[in-house]
Design an enzyme around this catalytic site. Structure first.
Site, PDB file in Angstrom:
ATOM      1  N   CYS A 215       0.851  -1.180   0.000  1.00 18.59           N
ATOM      2  CA  CYS A 215       0.000   0.000   0.000  1.00 18.59           C
ATOM      3  C   CYS A 215       0.893   1.239   0.000  1.00 18.59           C
ATOM      4  CB  CYS A 215      -0.872  -0.028   1.244  1.00 18.59           C
ATOM      5  SG  CYS A 215      -1.809   1.481   1.462  1.00 18.59           S
TER       6      CYS A 215
ATOM      7  N   CYS B  25       0.206   3.077   3.628  1.00 16.45           N
ATOM      8  CA  CYS B  25       0.652   2.550   4.930  1.00 16.45           C
ATOM      9  C   CYS B  25       1.653   1.402   4.809  1.00 16.45           C
ATOM     10  CB  CYS B  25      -0.558   2.119   5.757  1.00 16.45           C
ATOM     11  SG  CYS B  25      -1.361   0.636   5.121  1.00 16.45           S
TER      12      CYS B  25
ATOM     13  N   CYS C 176      -6.344  -2.219   0.388  1.00 20.65           N
ATOM     14  CA  CYS C 176      -5.397  -2.394   1.482  1.00 20.65           C
ATOM     15  C   CYS C 176      -6.152  -2.964   2.673  1.00 20.65           C
ATOM     16  CB  CYS C 176      -4.760  -1.049   1.841  1.00 20.65           C
ATOM     17  SG  CYS C 176      -3.680  -1.181   3.281  1.00 20.65           S
TER      18      CYS C 176
ATOM     19  N   CYS D  26      -5.529   0.061   5.794  1.00 26.11           N
ATOM     20  CA  CYS D  26      -6.153   1.378   5.737  1.00 26.11           C
ATOM     21  C   CYS D  26      -7.259   1.328   4.678  1.00 26.11           C
ATOM     22  CB  CYS D  26      -5.110   2.463   5.434  1.00 26.11           C
ATOM     23  SG  CYS D  26      -4.387   2.393   3.798  1.00 26.11           S
TER      24      CYS D  26
ATOM     25  N   ASP E 100      21.255  -1.970 -18.493  1.00 28.44           N
ATOM     26  CA  ASP E 100      21.147  -3.214 -17.726  1.00 28.44           C
ATOM     27  C   ASP E 100      20.103  -4.113 -18.390  1.00 28.44           C
ATOM     28  OD1 ASP E 100      21.060  -5.184 -15.843  1.00 28.44           O
ATOM     29  OD2 ASP E 100      20.248  -3.929 -14.233  1.00 28.44           O
TER      30      ASP E 100
END
Lengths: 460, 243
Positions: A200, A203, A222, A225, A354
């Site tokens: 999340c 949070c 989530c 929250c 890369d």
């Protein structure tokens, strides 16, 4: 004409003489002489939209241009996919007018702060944030943070992908927000191998997904929250694939629903279409007009571009990150025709130096492709992509490795198949395209090679 | 014969194609008829570390590493015992840093590591990014190990190094050393798919784990032409005439 515009034009003229169309170099030169060139450009465009995010910028930019062209004549845009500040400036040098109705610019996430220092967008469209070019940006959280911080001082409307948790949390910026997204369809899945971010953004706890559409894009919430997908203002649903096209419904929060046809592969294009539709309606166009323009949209410049070569179809699809490559392989497996693949993996600065990302892509899905006659591997890092394919256990297919791109293209064109898919990284797209065009026109195809060489040196 | 590979926190630590190493070990065992069991060890999927023949830990974002740290601390003794007991451990980038005493971030804040080893990592603003080639100190042939590095941290330690730097930066960009070796534990900054292009290192890991478990002396030879072609290509492109 100001000196910066003049010098930029001279550079452009010189590049044309050596056979280069040079997408970014003239802008680079002009910006050195006058870094405020973008300010001039800003004042000449009545309204501006910037498209940023990891995947889908060029397609969304092209779609928006095509749609707005039905209403406005004077549009300035960097359609060629050169999306750093100098690329934006180059677009202007290609086409200097006193006034434009619209400036439509795709801008690389890392360049976004540098561009919005000068250009004040009325709208910012954010497509998604995936792992891409970590050699430039460090980590994906950094990438989204760079854009987030740069938007803070802007007075702009945000067109946000509601299905990407890394994008939808931009609502915290308190701007005017317009959300778009794609409902669960038969192309959605319950699991996703390549998940960029499962935390999340508010949070840091785990996100729980009902379904995935593409990468971390899907229906999430989530557990700790109240963070979840915001309600859509524009929504795509009921996607079907037949007659070489995607058919879907799009509706807006006013309750209007329209049928849309889009002639190119890949579920990610449902998001690109929805972003373009959301923006165009917000910009004042009407739904019928927008939908009709999407129906007759033609891809440009190596993004799912189709060529007819002798009795075959050649499709060029840019690949540049794990999610993109995984989705492209998945969409090729929907095509039952007899086919060959050519991967071209370069590690020039503009490709990302890369090449580790190929190991994060679901290359194993090559095993789901039917009627695959051969796989060709080319580019500077031909061996790396060949090795990746070997470890996907699809070595039962014929594999040819050749780091000479011209020869590889020649060889794959000779295959006795109905369709050839060419999957190049960024710097190889232009060469591939020019080379195939050269074949079609029977012109000397050596010029593109020189271009490619110069391009790789200047890193456009 | 069979081996248990513990892939540590694959959902939280997988930044640059780290999964490629597990794929490589798995395939190279399967091609030789060695059974491989992969255990994805993570939050909500903890398993007995004593059962691991090979532990693999990749790198992650700062956020991923923080979540891992607070969970992994419970297993500090198990990990320490496994390493002392000569289990094979390959720790890359963030995983390598996490096994040390501490990580000092760019603001001078000290973030404790697991403390299995007593080295520290200090972060600097300039990231060390690019192709890297080292000469290994494991006695493997060929001597070179090729890869890519991308890290802000500089690690300083007195353990044996995995190799000496030929091209690139390594542990800290100063002492020309890369990685660490302690018993069968290897730490390195060569991120992501280190093993596919270095089949000699991959086989060293497999053989070491098998030797510890079974009385065998060598592995069946398999065709590595493509692996070494990719290895050679990196060497050719990025040595710039050195070596």
């Amino acid at each position: 004409m100001t000196p910066s515009i003049l010098f930029g034009k001279i550079t452009k003229f010189a590049l044309n003489i050596v056979g280069m169309t040079g997408t970014a170099l003239p802008g680079k030169v002009a910006m050195i002489i006058n870094p405020d060139l973008l300010l001039i450009l800003n004042s000449r465009c009545k309204r501006k939209v910037i498209i940023t995010g990891t995947n889908g910028k060029t397609t969304t930019n092209n779609l928006i241009n095509h749609i707005l062209n039905s209403e406005y004549e004077d549009i300035l845009s960097n359609l060629m996919g050169a999306n750093m500040p100098q690329g934006v400036a180059s677009a202007f040098l290609n086409n200097t007018k006193k006034v434009y109705d619209w400036g439509i610019f795709e801008v690389d996430e890392g360049s976004f702060p540098d561009v919005v220092k000068y250009i004040e967008p009325d709208y910012v469209v954010i497509t998604n944030f995936f792992r891409d070019q970590l050699d430039r940006f460090g980590e994906i959280e950094n990438t989204s943070n760079i854009v987030y911080e740069a938007i803070k001082p802007l007075n702009t409307t945000l067109i946000l992908n509601a299905d990407d948790p890394m994008v939808s949390n931009f609502k915290d910026l308190g701007k005017k927000n317009v959300y778009y997204g794609v409902e669960q369809t038969k192309f959605s899945s319950k699991t996703q191998r390549v998940v960029e971010s499962r935390f999340c953004p508010i949070c840091s706890n785990n996100l729980e997904y009902e379904y995935f559409n593409y990468g971390q894009l899907g229906r999430y919430k989530c557990n700790s929250c109240d963070f979840k997908n915001p309600n859509y203002n524009y929504r795509v649903s009921e996607i079907e694939y037949h007659d070489d096209s995607y058919h879907f419904k799009v509706d807006n929060s006013k309750g209007q629903t329209n049928d849309v046809i889009f002639r190119y592969d890949g579920i990610y294009n449902a998001y690109n279409c929805c972003a373009a539709i959301a923006f165009s309606i917000e910009a004042g166009l009407d739904m019928e007009q927008v939908v009709e323009r999407i129906d007759n949209f033609d891809y440009k410049l190596g993004r799912m571009e189709n060529f007819e070569f002798q009795d075959k179809i050649v499709k060029i699809v840019l690949v540049k990150n794990p999610i993109g490559l995984s989705e492209v392989i998945k969409s090729i497996s929907n095509d039952k025709r007899k086919k060959s693949l050519l991967f071209i993996l370069n590690d020039n600065p503009a490709d990302g130096t890369d090449v580790s990302w190929i190991w994060d892509a679901n290359v194993e899905a090559i095993n789901d492709i039917d009627n695959l006659t051969s796989i060709h591997c080319s580019g500077i890092r031909a061996n790396d992509i060949a090795l990746r394919i070997k470890y996907s256990e699809s070595s039962k297919n014929n594999m040819e490795i050749n780091d000479n791109m011209e020869e590889s293209i020649e060889n794959v064109l000779r295959e006795d198949v109905e369709i050839i898919y060419i999957l190049p990284t960024y710097t190889a797209v232009f060469l591939t395209r020019d080379y195939i065009m050269g074949h079609l026109n029977h012109t000397n195809a050596r010029i593109p090679r020189i271009k490619e060489l110069i391009k790789s040196k200047i890193g456009t | 014969m069979e081996l248990n590979i513990f892939h540590m926190y694959p959902d939280l630590l997988n930044l640059y194609g780290d999964i490629g190493n597990v794929t490589c070990l798995k395939k190279r065992c399967e091609w030789r008829g060695i059974k491989i069991n992969i255990v994805d060890f993570s939050l909500g999927n903890e398993a007995d570390i004593n059962c691991a023949d090979i532990l693999f830990m990749g790198g992650g974002s700062d956020r991923g590493q923080n979540i891992v740290y607070s969970h992994f601390l419970k297993y500090k003794n198990d990990v320490s015992n496994a390493i002392e007991d000569s289990s094979v451990f390959l720790a890359i980038c963030g995983g390598y840093q996490l096994l040390g005493e501490s990580y000092i971030d760019a603001n001078g804040m000290k973030i404790p590591g697991l403390g299995v080893f007593d080295y520290t990592t200090e972060s600097e603003e300039k990231r060390l990014i690019g192709n890297i080639i080292i000469k290994n100190k494991l006695g493997l042939n060929p001597k070179t190990i090729v890869g890519f590095e991308n890290h802000g941290g500089r690690t300083y330690h007195d353990y044996n190094a995995l190799g000496s730097v030929v091209v690139g930066n390594g542990n800290n960009g100063k002492d020309e050393l890369e990685g660490m070796i302690y018993k069968n534990c290897l730490g390195t900054y060569l991120h992501g798919p280190l093993l596919p292009k270095n089949p000699h290192l991959a086989d060293h890991i497999i053989l070491t784990a098998l030797k510890r478990k079974y009385d065998i002396k060598s592995l069946d030879v398999i065709n590595d032409d493509l692996e070494y072609a990719a290895h050679e290509k990196v060497f050719e492109l990025y040595t710039n005439g050195k070596v």
